[in-house]
Design an enzyme around this catalytic site. Structure first.
Site, mmCIF file in Angstrom:
data_model
loop_
_atom_site.group_PDB
_atom_site.id
_atom_site.type_symbol
_atom_site.label_atom_id
_atom_site.label_comp_id
_atom_site.label_asym_id
_atom_site.label_seq_id
_atom_site.Cartn_x
_atom_site.Cartn_y
_atom_site.Cartn_z
ATOM 1 N N GLY A 159 -4.620 -8.756 28.005
ATOM 2 C CA GLY A 159 -4.296 -7.363 27.699
ATOM 3 C C GLY A 159 -5.047 -6.849 26.495
ATOM 4 C CD GLN A 199 4.229 -1.380 35.081
ATOM 5 O OE1 GLN A 199 3.840 -0.497 34.301
ATOM 6 N NE2 GLN A 199 5.518 -1.545 35.366
ATOM 7 C CB SER A 200 3.839 -2.341 29.231
ATOM 8 O OG SER A 200 2.765 -1.430 29.143
ATOM 9 C CB THR A 216 10.203 -5.768 25.731
ATOM 10 O OG1 THR A 216 10.703 -4.430 25.667
ATOM 11 C CG2 THR A 216 10.830 -6.435 26.945
ATOM 12 C CD GLU A 221 13.360 -0.648 27.619
ATOM 13 O OE1 GLU A 221 14.221 -0.684 28.510
ATOM 14 O OE2 GLU A 221 13.163 0.364 26.908
ATOM 15 C CE1 TYR A 260 7.432 -4.379 30.299
ATOM 16 C CE2 TYR A 260 9.380 -3.532 29.197
ATOM 17 C CZ TYR A 260 8.118 -4.101 29.140
ATOM 18 O OH TYR A 260 7.565 -4.401 27.925
ATOM 19 C CE LYS A 294 6.734 -7.731 28.866
ATOM 20 N NZ LYS A 294 5.670 -8.419 28.089
ATOM 21 C CG HIS A 316 4.920 -1.834 19.284
ATOM 22 N ND1 HIS A 316 5.900 -2.346 20.102
ATOM 23 C CD2 HIS A 316 3.750 -2.332 19.740
ATOM 24 C CE1 HIS A 316 5.348 -3.123 21.011
ATOM 25 N NE2 HIS A 316 4.037 -3.126 20.822
#
Length: 386
Positions: A21, A101-102, A145, A147, A169, A173, A199
């Protein structure tokens, strides 16, 4: 008889890092940081028909130059063979797995691909390290993350807070988080997770809410766009600067033993707060009216901060809610507690929320001015659309 010059040890035998990435927001900042520390940096990028290296173009070196300290490789998180080939060739001391895939909203539309890249992708990298016998040489960082916390069970969220993911997502993760810990415990690998809260930066993708805000408002004040459409204006997030967060990623791989850390500012703002802050940088005060889907943001007053004529006027509606941007399962609030990082690594964010917003607005205003100039002189200029 010649002797070797007294070069720093970092240049005689520099550390080698591999960044997946590398063309993303964090990848660009991390590559820049590692190069400044004397690393040789390798990056993995997906093959695309359009060039997507704008965040790292300033770091690029012609492969004919010597020595080349920044190198790119074509690979994909869904392709084990490419990952094994690159890792075998590079023999990295450190791997930073930032590829994903964020986009949370997109993960509802592409759940299978999100799982393949975000969950199985990290597994493929970890397994490549193991297969190649690099368990003792290569240190592995997994970009986790906030999330993961989803429907939060504790406030603020820290390393011990239970997870409750609310999107494909986040669920992908979650697998990546635990498989990283599993390989650490099963094979003695130096592998750790950085649980990053939101961020941002001028390099943030244009469809993420913060860049969508700063870009749209910059265009609106120049008369290039009429209105900004968003989803949940009341969602609250802990926003920091990506430049500060990649330093923490590096610090995590420099310790005696691997541990997982929360990376956050500990300060929370709503999407509405972010809009107000960005508008203020442009000399615009917004008045909010209505509730829910009917909420609108109108221009209350203008205090010019640049020379060009403003393309908006008091009373104009410049923010509206569009239900299409609501998530099937919403995450209402996230705020992190990075006290472990402060205590053990001496890390704290260097950039305030206000400084970050100012930097993002300036960047997008500069870009919008270029766009306006092109149009003014009769040339065709195409806007980027979602």
């Amino acid at each position: 008889m010649t002797t070797e010059p007294n070069l720093p040890s970092s240049l005689l035998s520099p550390k080698v890092a591999l960044i997946t990435g590398v063309t993303g927001q964090d990848g660009g900042y991390l590559a820049e940081l590692l190069l400044s520390k004397g690393y040789v940096v390798h990056g993995i990028k997906r093959r695309t028909s359009l060039i997507n290296t704008s965040r790292i173009d300033h770091l690029y070196q012609d492969p004919h130059e010597m020595p080349v300290r920044f190198k790119l490789h074509h690979g994909d998180m869904t392709d084990s063979s490419s990952l094994i080939r690159i890792i075998q060739q590079v023999q990295p001391d450190e791997i930073y797995n930032l590829a994903a895939q964020s986009h949370v909203a997109v993960s509802f539309e592409e759940p299978e691909y999100t799982a393949n890249s975000d969950a199985l992708g990290p597994l493929r990298v970890l397994e490549a390290i193991r297969i190649l016998g690099l368990e003792r040489k290569t240190r592995f960082y997994q970009a986790s993350t906030s999330e993961l916390y989803g429907q939060v069970l504790e406030t603020p969220q820290r390393e011990t807070t239970p997870f409750y993911p609310r999107s494909p997502y986040a669920v992908a993760k979650l697998y990546a988080y635990w498989i990283t810990i599993n390989y650490r415990e099963a094979y003695g690998m130096y592998a750790c997770n950085g649980i990053l809260f939101n961020h941002e930066s001028p390099n943030r993708g244009e469809t993420f809410v913060t860049r969508k805000i700063t870009r749209a408002l910059s265009r609106i004040v120049l008369g290039l766009q009429d209105c900004l459409y968003l989803g949940n204006l009341s969602a609250k997030r802990d926003w920091g600067h990506a430049r500060d967060y990649v330093e923490m990623q590096w610090l995590m791989l420099q310790q005696e033993k691997p541990e997982d850390y929360v990376i956050a500012t500990g300060i929370q703002f709503s999407v509405r707060d972010f809009i107000n802050a960005a508008a203020a940088e442009l000399g615009v005060t917004i008045e909010w009216r209505g509730e829910g889907q009917n909420e609108i943001g109108t221009v209350s007053s203008i205090k010019p901060v640049f020379a060009e004529d403003y393309g908006v006027k008091p009373g104009q509606v410049i923010v509206r809610v569009d239900p299409r941007y609501f998530r099937p399962t919403e995450v209402e609030t996230l705020i992190g507690d990075a006290s472990k990082a402060r205590a053990k690594l001496g890390w704290k964010p260097a950039t305030s929320f206000e400084q970050m917003v100012k930097e993002m607005v300036k960047s997008d205003l500069d870009a919008s001015r270029k766009y306006a100039l092109v149009k003014k002189n009769g040339f065709v200029a195409y806007a980027y659309n979602e």
